[in-house]
Design a protein around this motif. Structure first.
Motif, short mmCIF file in Angstrom:
data_model
loop_
_atom_site.label_atom_id
_atom_site.label_comp_id
_atom_site.label_asym_id
_atom_site.label_seq_id
_atom_site.Cartn_x
_atom_site.Cartn_y
_atom_site.Cartn_z
N ARG A 32 0.84 -1.22 0.00
CA ARG A 32 0.00 0.00 0.00
C ARG A 32 0.87 1.26 0.00
NH1 ARG A 32 -3.84 1.65 5.14
NH2 ARG A 32 -3.53 3.92 4.98
N THR A 84 -8.31 -0.10 1.94
CA THR A 84 -9.53 0.68 2.13
C THR A 84 -9.34 2.04 2.83
OG1 THR A 84 -11.02 -1.18 1.88
CG2 THR A 84 -11.80 0.63 3.24
N PRO A 85 -8.61 2.15 3.94
CA PRO A 85 -8.47 3.48 4.53
C PRO A 85 -7.83 4.49 3.58
CG PRO A 85 -7.76 1.80 6.09
CD PRO A 85 -7.97 1.11 4.77
N GLU A 88 -11.09 5.23 1.50
CA GLU A 88 -12.29 5.69 2.19
C GLU A 88 -11.99 6.79 3.22
OE1 GLU A 88 -14.57 2.32 3.63
OE2 GLU A 88 -14.93 1.57 1.59
N TRP A 89 -10.74 6.87 3.68
CA TRP A 89 -10.40 7.88 4.69
C TRP A 89 -9.50 9.00 4.18
CZ3 TRP A 89 -8.98 4.61 9.73
CH2 TRP A 89 -10.17 4.07 10.25
N TYR A 90 -8.39 8.61 3.53
CA TYR A 90 -7.32 9.60 3.33
C TYR A 90 -7.23 10.19 1.93
CZ TYR A 90 -5.96 7.65 7.82
OH TYR A 90 -5.98 7.24 9.11
N VAL A 95 -1.40 7.36 5.76
CA VAL A 95 -2.15 8.11 6.76
C VAL A 95 -1.71 9.57 6.67
CG1 VAL A 95 -2.52 8.39 9.24
CG2 VAL A 95 -2.28 6.10 8.27
N ILE A 96 -2.66 10.49 6.65
CA ILE A 96 -2.30 11.91 6.63
C ILE A 96 -1.93 12.34 8.05
CG2 ILE A 96 -3.21 14.25 6.25
CD1 ILE A 96 -4.96 13.10 4.04
N ASP A 97 -0.83 13.02 8.19
CA ASP A 97 -0.32 13.42 9.51
C ASP A 97 -0.27 12.21 10.46
OD1 ASP A 97 0.59 14.85 11.69
OD2 ASP A 97 -1.35 15.77 12.15
N GLY A 98 0.35 11.15 9.96
CA GLY A 98 0.49 9.94 10.78
C GLY A 98 1.95 9.57 10.92
N ARG B 216 -10.41 12.67 9.40
CA ARG B 216 -10.52 11.90 8.15
C ARG B 216 -10.85 10.43 8.40
NH1 ARG B 216 -5.92 14.92 8.10
NH2 ARG B 216 -5.91 16.67 6.65
N ARG B 255 -18.66 3.30 5.57
CA ARG B 255 -18.32 3.40 4.14
C ARG B 255 -18.34 2.00 3.53
NH1 ARG B 255 -14.21 8.50 5.36
NH2 ARG B 255 -15.33 8.84 7.32
N LEU B 359 -1.73 5.55 14.34
CA LEU B 359 -0.64 6.32 13.70
C LEU B 359 -0.96 7.82 13.74
CD1 LEU B 359 0.23 4.04 10.62
CD2 LEU B 359 1.56 4.31 12.73
N ASN B 363 1.36 10.59 16.16
CA ASN B 363 2.20 11.53 15.41
C ASN B 363 2.33 12.89 16.08
OD1 ASN B 363 3.87 11.66 13.12
ND2 ASN B 363 2.40 13.01 12.09
#
Lengths: 115, 408
Positions: A32, A84-85, A88-90, A95-98, B216, B255, B359, B363
């Protein structure tokens, strides 16, 4: 590859096996992270229309006693869960800001094909 | 959710105050040294699960990164769970190098000294060549160990000043009876983060951040229209410990793939927003307000264990300080066992969602730690629903002060 064969109702997904039928969650996570959003979206949108049917099909099989074809189908679906994340999420692979997932490796993995 | 003086958690604990909290103890090395002696060498510390030592001879090694300690935990032939320092009494090598296994004796890979499951010295190669070898004084050094609800705890004091039961107190009683044994499918992640151990523990003990930091990802499954700011259902301060009850959003519409995963899951995912309503046999004091929107309780076992208990799964974080500004962290999840191949997919979705959300959580920590060390933040201002963080500050100070008052 001749061994990459899915149950017949899901033949059209076989093109994804070489890239996404992986053996554990670390490999799926790495795949991924190393894919573009376009690649992930293509995989996600190819799997999604058949995912419910595939899960209903897999509901009839005990984990640990899977025929090869069903085991391969499950591997694709586990990659769908990984991807999926990102969709469906990012809206991006990571991960954004992860925290970087490479800093946080799996120490204990759930076995894919046995309970 | 209402916002009156009567419903405010912090005002129920006037001794804790409402003012700002000084940040010195979150980065200073000299305070950290005091915490090690007063807290980590004295508190009961979680080490593992009984399933890891299911039969006599089964063992696992728990490393305690804070002290570079290696603790060998096993079940003896009389079914007792015992813990030892993993140190050969000949020259000090680790007796057991595997992280887990089964055996009848532990044999040191250096010179072959061996110890039985009771920790007694059982064999010494070429023993005739030693002088005055007193085998009875050469057992593996024993570590205090006890079990609560299948969780094995150790204590590094020679004789602990509290039993595990006393130490856990009301918190232990409140969580007793949760079906921890159902969490047979275990996964874990670990790593190091440049943060103070208290900041990391605290980061998981409020939900005020959920609608913003997790905007998000899990925001919508936790924060519905009637709880836009992530207010808690309950905050329970008891003894050394604390527990918060977190609300979900029962209106949440998953979702597409997520929805399929919830349908084919062996236990409710913590992100599903409905708290696993199908599973209603939970102990009285989990979700104490009996709010139908409950998703999970987060129980902090002082000092460094966070146990999240939900309707269909539980998971934990354990945070071991390595210095005032650095931790070793492990997350371990316990899912219901998948019977079918489809349920394996539900499990994977739970793992991936939890990992990605964590995560996001973690952060923030390294940025905060830099700010603390640079002293560009000198006080923490706590929201009413950040009471568990305020309580941690007081509990840590109390442990250090009480220990130093008693110490010679």
């Amino acid at each position: 590859m001749t061994s990459q064969s899915l149950p017949k109702e899901f033949k059209e997904l076989e093109c994804w096996c070489s890239r996404w039928a992986l053996s554990n969650s670390d490999e799926r996570s790495r795949q991924r992270q190393n894919s573009t959003l376009d690649e992930l979206e293509e995989f996600y949108s190819s799997l999604l229309p058949l995912a419910e049917k595939a899960l209903v099909h897999l509901s009839g099989f005990k984990l640990g006693e899977l025929p090869k074809e069903e085991a391969l189908l499950l591997k694709l679906l586990l990659s769908l869960a990984e991807v999926t994340p990102a969709i469906e999420w990012y809206g991006q692979p990571r991960v954004i800001d992860g925290l970087d997932p490479e800093r946080f490796p799996a120490a204990l993995l759930l076995k894919d094909l046995s309970p | 959710m209402s916002n009156t003086a009567e419903t405010r958690f912090t005002l129920k604990h006037p001794e804790l105050g409402t003012g700002p909290i000084p940040t010195d103890i979150y980065w200073k090395e000299d305070f950290y040294e005091r915490e090690l002696e007063a807290i980590f060498r004295r508190a009961w510390l979680w080490a593992g699960r009984v399933e890891q030592v299911a039969k006599p001879g089964a063992f696992f090694v728990k490393s305690i990164p804070t002290f570079d300690a290696s603790i060998l935990i096993t079940r003896t032939s009389s079914e007792a769970i015992k813990a030892y320092h993993n140190t050969c009494q000949h020259r000090g090598n680790h007796v057991e190098l595997s992280s887990e296994g089964n055996c009848r004796v532990f044999t040191c890979p250096f010179h072959g000294w061996s110890y039985n499951l009771d920790g007694e010295l059982a064999g010494v190669p070429d023993s005739d060549a030693f002088y005055d070898l007193d085998r009875s004084s050469l057992s593996l050094p024993e570590v205090s160990v006890d079990v609560w609800e299948g969780f094995i705890f150790i204590n590094l004091q020679e004789s602990p000043n509290e039993t595990l039961e006393e130490f856990l107190g009301k918190q232990g009683r409140n969580l007793s009876g949760y079906p921890f044994e159902k969490g047979k499918a275990v996964f874990s992640y670990e790593g190091q983060i440049d943060t103070n151990w208290k900041c990391m523990v605290d980061s998981f003990t409020e939900a005020y951040h959920v609608p913003v930091l997790h905007k998000r990802s899990v925001k919508d499954s936790f924060c519905g229209p009637n709880n836009p700011h992530g207010r808690l259902l309950d905050v329970d301060l008891s003894g050394h410990h604390r527990k918060i009850s977190v609300a979900g959003n029962p209106e949440y519409q998953p979702r597409p793939v997520q929805g399929l995963a919830y349908r084919f899951s062996p236990g409710a995912a913590v992100t599903s927003g409905d708290g696993g309503q199908s599973e209603n046999q939970l102990p009285e004091n989990i979700n104490p307000t009996k709010d139908p929107s409950w998703v999970f309780d987060i129980a902090v076992f002082f000092p460094n264990l966070l146990l999240f208990v939900g309707g269909g799964m539980h998971f934990l974080h354990q945070i071991w300080p390595l210095s005032a500004n650095n931790v070793h962290w492990e997350m371990r999840g316990f899912l219901r066992e998948a019977q079918t191949a489809a349920e394996r997919f539900g499990q994977e979705n739970s793992i991936v969602e939890l990992r990605d959300a964590v995560l996001e959580d973690t952060n923030t920590l390294e940025r905060i730690q830099i700010a603390l060390k640079r002293q560009t933040i000198r006080e923490f201002i706590y929201h009413d629903h950040e009471l568990a963080l305020r309580y941690n500050f007081h509990t840590v100070n109390r442990w250090v002060q009480e220990y130093e008052k008693e110490a010679p």
